[in-house]
Design an enzyme around this catalytic site. Structure first.
Site, PDB file in Angstrom:
ATOM      1  N   ALA A   1     -20.026  79.437  19.615  1.00  0.00           N
ATOM      2  CA  ALA A   1     -19.363  79.624  20.907  1.00  0.00           C
ATOM      3  C   ALA A   1     -19.719  78.474  21.843  1.00  0.00           C
ATOM      4  CB  ALA A   1     -19.773  80.955  21.528  1.00  0.00           C
TER       5      ALA A   1
ATOM      6  N   PRO B   1     -13.273  79.081  29.380  1.00  0.00           N
ATOM      7  CA  PRO B   1     -11.982  78.942  30.064  1.00  0.00           C
ATOM      8  C   PRO B   1     -11.836  77.631  30.824  1.00  0.00           C
ATOM      9  CG  PRO B   1     -12.794  81.174  30.307  1.00  0.00           C
ATOM     10  CD  PRO B   1     -13.896  80.392  29.655  1.00  0.00           C
ATOM     11  N   GLY B   2     -12.947  77.094  31.324  1.00  0.00           N
ATOM     12  CA  GLY B   2     -12.878  75.848  32.088  1.00  0.00           C
ATOM     13  C   GLY B   2     -13.516  74.657  31.408  1.00  0.00           C
TER      14      GLY B   2
ATOM     15  N   ILE C   1     -13.040  81.730  20.313  1.00  0.00           N
ATOM     16  CA  ILE C   1     -14.188  81.726  19.405  1.00  0.00           C
ATOM     17  C   ILE C   1     -13.796  82.263  18.028  1.00  0.00           C
ATOM     18  CG2 ILE C   1     -16.572  82.440  19.079  1.00  0.00           C
ATOM     19  CD1 ILE C   1     -15.923  80.562  21.537  1.00  0.00           C
TER      20      ILE C   1
ATOM     21  N   GLU D   1     -17.432  68.495  11.399  1.00  0.00           N
ATOM     22  CA  GLU D   1     -16.349  69.422  11.716  1.00  0.00           C
ATOM     23  C   GLU D   1     -15.006  68.704  11.771  1.00  0.00           C
ATOM     24  OE1 GLU D   1     -14.911  72.518  15.256  1.00  0.00           O
ATOM     25  OE2 GLU D   1     -16.866  71.535  15.381  1.00  0.00           O
ATOM     26  N   ARG D   2     -14.991  67.520  12.379  1.00  0.00           N
ATOM     27  CA  ARG D   2     -13.729  66.797  12.544  1.00  0.00           C
ATOM     28  C   ARG D   2     -13.202  66.249  11.224  1.00  0.00           C
ATOM     29  NH1 ARG D   2     -15.885  64.031  18.182  1.00  0.00           N
ATOM     30  NH2 ARG D   2     -15.201  65.750  19.535  1.00  0.00           N
TER      31      ARG D   2
ATOM     32  N   ARG E   1      16.343  75.438  -6.415  1.00  0.00           N
ATOM     33  CA  ARG E   1      17.432  75.792  -5.505  1.00  0.00           C
ATOM     34  C   ARG E   1      18.677  74.963  -5.818  1.00  0.00           C
ATOM     35  NH1 ARG E   1      19.472  79.752  -2.236  1.00  0.00           N
ATOM     36  NH2 ARG E   1      20.408  78.903  -0.334  1.00  0.00           N
TER      37      ARG E   1
ATOM     38  N   GLY F   1      15.176  75.383   4.092  1.00  0.00           N
ATOM     39  CA  GLY F   1      16.308  76.019   4.756  1.00  0.00           C
ATOM     40  C   GLY F   1      15.908  77.326   5.416  1.00  0.00           C
ATOM     41  N   GLY F   2      16.789  78.314   5.352  1.00  0.00           N
ATOM     42  CA  GLY F   2      16.523  79.598   5.981  1.00  0.00           C
ATOM     43  C   GLY F   2      15.265  80.267   5.454  1.00  0.00           C
TER      44      GLY F   2
END
Length: 370
Positions: free
Chosen positions: A119, A123-124, A152, A232-233, A258, A329-330
């Protein structure tokens, strides 16, 4: 034991491939709907020594092999995030050499008995780690923690959270790492992708944490976090090119089967060229990222190259998964299609571990352009 021997590396690939095809691929769609992976999966991976890679045995290249094979055989970057959260939760504990913390937290995580999370983000404060505001004030043999964390990974399921807290002055000098087990509240967050990996918001209100849960020295947490960022990166770069390769493989299979206007899609030049372009992008970033991973494993200073590897792999992945959906496609827009999941999951890779813009700025500074 897994070592750097090429033969044993091949054995590791086969082991992870078999594990993924048997224990992950048949169930991942349900785990996506459930919003988490079962704890039993951690135990099964631990029985094969897969969670100890990079800690009790193996190295970063073995982690690369593990990641490639899980995603390439029906897993996903979200599955990696859920199963291998210990990869960001315990490195700081392991490197500290604190036997008490290692025995209580790191080893149980490696055995699949406990789930840990990291963690840092608030938020900021996201990529700007030095701006975190969650406080930990010493009170006898405890710290009293107040604040909140967000985004987290494994925050809902975690048995312990390695938490960045402010124990000193403003800025990077006053940050420490503290392992917090309970006493805080959690709220599950809903998100675009990584559905099988739970993500949480954590709230700490006068949470008392034993002082012995301090990781390393007080006010040295920023350095610890920065040291681990490179691994980590580069791991996220691997997740990006592995996801792109999986999307390419699925697409090649699709266009062979297809038919349109009486002919397989792959018989059309425009489709073949699209596949070749996708393959080119994947191969280039994979070759570069693997080389950077090897340099990290040797202990080289390659912060700039890690930024390049992550950004280029993320860009290639974004283009490849987008093309994969288009060529399906779809069907590519349907939840039952695996490429649809990779399309959603890929979006976080340019945000997590340091946003692409942050990577570019860091590289610019390292190159002397700022």
């Amino acid at each position: 034991m897994i070592t750097k021997d090429l033969y044993e590396r091949k054995e590791l690939r086969e082991l992870v491939r078999d594990f993924t095809r048997k224990e992950i691929a048949p169930h991942i769609a349900q785990w996506e709907r459930d919003g988490e992976v079962p704890r039993e999966l951690h135990k099964k991976a631990a029985e094969l020594d897969l969670l100890g890679i990079g800690f009790e045995h193996g190295d970063l290249i073995d982690t690369v092999v593990f990641t490639e094979e899980v995603i390439g055989n029906g897993g996903s970057s979200g599955l990696i995030a859920a199963l291998c959260t210990l990869g960001i939760a315990i490195p700081h504990i392991w490197r500290s050499g604190n036997e008490d913390l290692i025995e209580r937290f790191a080893k149980p995580a490696i055995r699949g008995e406990k789930i840990g999370s990291l963690a840092v983000t608030e938020p900021g404060a996201g990529s700007d780690v030095a701006a975190i505001r969650t406080t930990a004030v010493r009170d006898g043999d405890h710290y009293v923690v107040n604040g909140e964390k967000t985004f987290i990974t494994s925050g809902c399921r975690a048995d312990f959270v390695t938490t960045a807290v402010r124990t000193g002055e403003p800025g990077y000098q006053g940050i420490s790492l503290l392992v917090i087990e309970d006493g805080f509240t959690r709220r599950k967050l809903d998100k675009m992708g990584w559905h099988c990996s739970d993500t949480a918001e954590l709230h700490f209100d006068d949470v008392r944490v034993p002082a012995r849960n301090l990781v390393g020295e007080e006010n040295q947490g920023f350095v610890q976090i920065m040291q681990q960022f490179q691994v980590e990166r580069i791991t996220m770069a691997v997740e990006a090119y592995a996801t792109a390769q999986r999307a390419l493989d699925l697409t090649a299979e699709w266009v062979r089967s297809r038919e349109t206007f009486g002919r397989p899609l792959i018989s059309r030049q425009v489709i073949r060229h699209k596949l070749a372009e996708m393959a080119q992008k994947v191969d280039v970033v994979r070759t570069y990222a693997r080389e950077v991973a090897a340099r990290i494993d040797r202990g080289d200073d390659c912060v700039t190259e890690v930024c390049f590897a992550k950004n280029s792999a993320v860009d290639a992945c974004s283009e490849v998964v987008d093309t994969a959906v288009q060529l399906h496609g779809g069907m590519g827009y349907m939840r039952e299609s695996e490429v649809e999941r990779h399309y959603r999951d890929a979006r976080i890779l340019g945000i997590g571990g340091g946003a692409s813009e942050v990577m570019t700025e860091l590289a610019a500074r390292r190159l002397g352009y700022a």
